[in-house]
Design an enzyme around this catalytic site. Structure first.
Site, mmCIF file in Angstrom:
data_model
loop_
_atom_site.group_PDB
_atom_site.id
_atom_site.type_symbol
_atom_site.label_atom_id
_atom_site.label_comp_id
_atom_site.label_asym_id
_atom_site.label_seq_id
_atom_site.Cartn_x
_atom_site.Cartn_y
_atom_site.Cartn_z
ATOM 1 C CD GLU A 142 -2.421 1.530 2.841
ATOM 2 O OE1 GLU A 142 -3.971 2.032 2.777
ATOM 3 O OE2 GLU A 142 -1.699 0.470 3.913
ATOM 4 C CD GLU A 227 -6.396 6.636 5.742
ATOM 5 O OE1 GLU A 227 -6.399 5.948 5.519
ATOM 6 O OE2 GLU A 227 -5.406 7.810 6.359
#
Length: 246
Positions: A142, A227
């Site tokens: 990631e 986020e």
């Protein structure tokens, strides 16, 4: 960080215009438009109290605009959501074969509460297979690029290297392990980058040359969004695009 991608995003057409904005309210509700899928991804809401909506403003071909409005409280170190767009076209190319990887992202906070804890970030996934789903068993790495981080939040893992110069900005690299993949996060050392116009290839070249990432890894998924940890905000993306050629 882990995020759920709905296996059955619904499509409301290839073209969305501002006059017919689509508002997503469900935990994993998605909408496909142009080259992208917008998802109101609320994978971590069990760790907080609040709500979120995401609005598809417009999409045409390789360009999309959207906004996310949220309020979250409790457990300030836990991510509650990652409202994001997934590129449906920029994938399936090995790092060693990338010839062009341009992106633009213009965004701003329409509103934000004092002490907001949130990031604005790219979330890109690579693996050994040409195709694969983000945050799944097919993911090897990631790779995040944080254009903003509010409230003292930190990426997964620990600080690895400071003062990296890429794409005209300075970055600090964080490294950690989540689930079955390694997370590598470039965090802006220059403060908020609200108008990002860059070639992404140098970020991957850096990881190949300095962090042991294999150049044979495939780009499997590219997401961009925010986020949310805690606080209230409305984040608006006026224009985003990304393309990948091999």
């Amino acid at each position: 960080m882990f995020r759920f991608i709905s296996a059955l995003p619904f499509a409301l057409g290839a073209l969305k215009l501002a006059s017919a904005a689509t508002v997503l309210t469900g935990q994993y509700t998605c909408d496909t438009a142009g080259d992208y899928t917008l998802c109101n991804d609320q994978w971590g809401i069990a760790n907080g109290v609040g709500s979120q909506t995401s609005t598809l403003i417009s999409a045409s071909g390789s360009t999309i605009s959207w906004s996310t409005n949220y309020t979250w409280a409790n457990n300030p170190n836990d991510v509650k959501t990652y409202a994001n767009v997934l590129s449906n076209t920029a994938k399936g190319v090995q790092i060693s074969q990338i010839s062009s990887f341009p992106t633009t992202w213009d965004w701003y906070y329409e509103t934000q509460s004092s002490g907001l804890r949130a990031d604005v970030s790219y979330d890109m996934w690579t693996g050994t297979a040409q195709t694969g789903t983000a945050a799944s068993s097919s993911s090897s790495y990631e790779i995040m690029i944080w254009l903003s981080g509010k409230g003292g939040i930190q990426p997964v893992g620990s600080l690895k290297t400071s003062g990296i110069s890429l794409a005209g900005y300075t970055w600090n690299l964080w490294s950690g392990t989540t689930e079955t993949w390694t997370t590598l996060s470039f965090v802006s050392a220059d403060g908020d980058i609200t108008s990002f116009n860059a070639e992404l290839t140098p970020f991957f070249q850096y990881l190949v040359e300095n962090e042991g990432v294999s150049a044979s890894q495939y780009i499997q998924a590219i997401q961009t969004g925010t986020e949310a940890f805690t606080g209230t905000a409305e984040l608006v993306t006026t224009s985003f695009s990304v393309s990948l050629s091999g």
